[in-house]
Design an enzyme around this catalytic site. Structure first.
Site, PDB file in Angstrom:
ATOM      1  N   GLU A 113       0.864  -1.187   0.000  1.00 27.95           N
ATOM      2  CA  GLU A 113       0.000   0.000   0.000  1.00 27.95           C
ATOM      3  C   GLU A 113       0.892   1.226   0.000  1.00 27.95           C
ATOM      4  O   GLU A 113       1.944   1.231   0.631  1.00 27.95           O
ATOM      5  CB  GLU A 113      -0.881   0.072   1.249  1.00 27.95           C
ATOM      6  CG  GLU A 113      -2.016  -0.910   1.275  1.00 27.95           C
ATOM      7  CD  GLU A 113      -1.571  -2.259   1.793  1.00 27.95           C
ATOM      8  OE1 GLU A 113      -0.836  -2.293   2.797  1.00 27.95           O
ATOM      9  OE2 GLU A 113      -1.927  -3.278   1.172  1.00 27.95           O
ATOM     10  N   TYR A 125       7.204   1.240  -8.050  1.00 26.51           N
ATOM     11  CA  TYR A 125       6.551  -0.073  -7.990  1.00 26.51           C
ATOM     12  C   TYR A 125       6.102  -0.519  -9.380  1.00 26.51           C
ATOM     13  O   TYR A 125       6.199  -1.703  -9.719  1.00 26.51           O
ATOM     14  CB  TYR A 125       5.379  -0.045  -7.011  1.00 26.51           C
ATOM     15  CG  TYR A 125       5.818   0.055  -5.569  1.00 26.51           C
ATOM     16  CD1 TYR A 125       6.759  -0.822  -5.039  1.00 26.51           C
ATOM     17  CD2 TYR A 125       5.301   1.033  -4.728  1.00 26.51           C
ATOM     18  CE1 TYR A 125       7.178  -0.728  -3.723  1.00 26.51           C
ATOM     19  CE2 TYR A 125       5.710   1.141  -3.408  1.00 26.51           C
ATOM     20  CZ  TYR A 125       6.651   0.254  -2.914  1.00 26.51           C
ATOM     21  OH  TYR A 125       7.068   0.352  -1.603  1.00 26.51           O
TER      22      TYR A 125
HETATM   23  C1  LIG Z   1      10.320   5.116  -3.821  1.00 28.45           C
HETATM   24  C2  LIG Z   1      11.798   5.003  -3.438  1.00 28.45           C
HETATM   25  C3  LIG Z   1      11.946   3.830  -2.454  1.00 28.45           C
HETATM   26  C4  LIG Z   1      12.633   4.723  -4.702  1.00 28.45           C
HETATM   27  O1  LIG Z   1      14.003   4.532  -4.303  1.00 28.45           O
HETATM   28  P1  LIG Z   1      15.237   4.725  -5.319  1.00 28.45           P
HETATM   29  O2  LIG Z   1      16.423   4.046  -4.736  1.00 28.45           O
HETATM   30  O3  LIG Z   1      15.362   6.168  -5.651  1.00 28.45           O
HETATM   31  O4  LIG Z   1      14.731   3.918  -6.619  1.00 28.45           O
HETATM   32  P2  LIG Z   1      15.629   3.391  -7.840  1.00 28.45           P
HETATM   33  O5  LIG Z   1      16.825   4.268  -8.010  1.00 28.45           O
HETATM   34  O6  LIG Z   1      15.869   1.938  -7.671  1.00 28.45           O
HETATM   35  O7  LIG Z   1      14.620   3.676  -9.061  1.00 28.45           O
HETATM   36  C5  LIG Z   1      14.261   2.678 -10.017  1.00 28.45           C
HETATM   37  C6  LIG Z   1      13.253   3.267 -10.982  1.00 28.45           C
HETATM   38  O8  LIG Z   1      12.021   3.608 -10.300  1.00 28.45           O
HETATM   39  C7  LIG Z   1      11.461   4.789 -10.896  1.00 28.45           C
HETATM   40  N1  LIG Z   1      11.538   5.915  -9.957  1.00 28.45           N
HETATM   41  C8  LIG Z   1      12.147   5.942  -8.757  1.00 28.45           C
HETATM   42  N2  LIG Z   1      11.984   7.156  -8.180  1.00 28.45           N
HETATM   43  C9  LIG Z   1      11.265   7.895  -9.037  1.00 28.45           C
HETATM   44  C10 LIG Z   1      10.792   9.232  -9.019  1.00 28.45           C
HETATM   45  N3  LIG Z   1      11.049  10.065  -7.980  1.00 28.45           N
HETATM   46  N4  LIG Z   1      10.074   9.678 -10.074  1.00 28.45           N
HETATM   47  C11 LIG Z   1       9.834   8.873 -11.135  1.00 28.45           C
HETATM   48  N5  LIG Z   1      10.250   7.577 -11.225  1.00 28.45           N
HETATM   49  C12 LIG Z   1      10.965   7.106 -10.180  1.00 28.45           C
HETATM   50  C13 LIG Z   1      12.335   5.094 -12.103  1.00 28.45           C
HETATM   51  O9  LIG Z   1      11.820   4.318 -13.202  1.00 28.45           O
HETATM   52  C14 LIG Z   1      13.678   4.547 -11.650  1.00 28.45           C
HETATM   53  O10 LIG Z   1      14.555   4.268 -12.733  1.00 28.45           O
HETATM   54  P3  LIG Z   1      15.511   5.453 -13.318  1.00 28.45           P
HETATM   55  O11 LIG Z   1      16.178   6.134 -12.138  1.00 28.45           O
HETATM   56  O12 LIG Z   1      16.451   4.704 -14.202  1.00 28.45           O
HETATM   57  O13 LIG Z   1      14.586   6.393 -14.044  1.00 28.45           O
HETATM   58  C15 LIG Z   1      12.320   6.342  -2.811  1.00 28.45           C
HETATM   59  O14 LIG Z   1      11.924   7.425  -3.634  1.00 28.45           O
HETATM   60  C16 LIG Z   1      11.841   6.591  -1.397  1.00 28.45           C
HETATM   61  O15 LIG Z   1      12.438   6.120  -0.418  1.00 28.45           O
HETATM   62  N6  LIG Z   1      10.749   7.377  -1.227  1.00 28.45           N
HETATM   63  C17 LIG Z   1      10.268   7.742   0.117  1.00 28.45           C
HETATM   64  C18 LIG Z   1       9.705   6.541   0.877  1.00 28.45           C
HETATM   65  C19 LIG Z   1       8.608   5.859   0.091  1.00 28.45           C
HETATM   66  O16 LIG Z   1       7.825   6.491  -0.605  1.00 28.45           O
HETATM   67  N7  LIG Z   1       8.538   4.520   0.218  1.00 28.45           N
HETATM   68  C20 LIG Z   1       7.590   3.707  -0.523  1.00 28.45           C
HETATM   69  C21 LIG Z   1       6.242   3.717   0.070  1.00 28.45           C
HETATM   70  S1  LIG Z   1       6.141   2.674   1.483  1.00 28.45           S
END
Ligand SMILES: CC(C)(COP(=O)(O)OP(=O)(O)OC[C@H]1O[C@@H](n2cnc3c(N)ncnc32)[C@H](O)[C@@H]1OP(=O)(O)O)[C@@H](O)C(=O)NCCC(=O)NCCS
Length: 158
Positions: A113, A125
């Site tokens: 979620e 996701y």
């Molecule tokens: C969501 C989250 C976990 C992603 O972590 P991350 O290490 O930056 O993700 P990745 O580098 O592995 O990203 C993989 C792909 O996901 C997508 N993605 C990740 N962050 C994105 C963003 N801010 N906007 C658009 N696409 C995104 C992209 O397709 C990305 O590939 P690319 O960088 O080559 O374009 C991070 O933004 C986060 O911690 N957010 C705050 C906490 C949260 O929302 N947790 C999830 C809900 S419980």
């Protein structure tokens, strides 16, 4: 952004609970009552029905995931990467670790979620294969809609 060399991913230990809980408070639960306290995270680390994993860089926790299991289903309860380390593949590496574990264990699907306003998480996701299946208004302490997403991992039994 550039990917970093594969981050070190380990099972969390009790001493990691506080750093994980603080990341959850600040990066996942912001604006809500803090539910994932260090004590609660510590219980999950000790729980055989959960996996808590961390990505470390020079000893610092730069990302983590908390997943629970029930029968053939897995539930991703917490997932975050430190703000200064995002878009470097850390979440992807954490998810790949979990997905390999789930497939090895014969888990049929994983659900998660997320807050409807969380476009970054939704994009992430979707990128790793989750699909939105439902939405629940007022899910987060009455304050925000939740999106429910699922990733199928194994074909259902005939
Ligand atoms: C969501 C989250 C976990 C992603 O972590 P991350 O290490 O930056 O993700 P990745 O580098 O592995 O990203 C993989 C792909 O996901 C997508 N993605 C990740 N962050 C994105 C963003 N801010 N906007 C658009 N696409 C995104 C992209 O397709 C990305 O590939 P690319 O960088 O080559 O374009 C991070 O933004 C986060 O911690 N957010 C705050 C906490 C949260 O929302 N947790 C999830 C809900 S419980």
């Amino acid at each position: 952004m550039a990917q970093i060399a594969a981050p070190q991913i380990d099972l969390a230990v009790a001493a990691d609970a506080e750093a994980i809980a603080l990341l959850s408070r600040d990066e996942i639960e912001n604006g809500l009552r803090w539910a994932w306290t260090p004590a609660r995270v510590r219980r999950c680390i000790a729980d055989v029905c959960s996996n808590v994993i961390v990505a470390r860089d020079s000893g610092r926790i730069v990302g983590f995931a908390l997943m629970s299991y029930a029968d053939e289903h897995a539930h991703l309860l917490l997932f975050a990467v430190a703000p200064d380390r995002r878009r470097r593949g850390i979440a992807t590496a954490l998810w790949n670790w979990l997905e390999t574990t789930l497939r090895t264990a014969g888990i049929a699907d994983a659900q998660v979620e997320l807050r409807a306003s969380n476009a970054a998480a939704r994009a992430f996701y979707e990128r790793v294969g989750f699909e939105q299946v439902a939405a629940t208004p007022h899910y987060y302490q009455g304050a925000e809609t939740a999106l429910h997403m699922v990733k199928e991992l194994a074909a259902p039994a005939p």
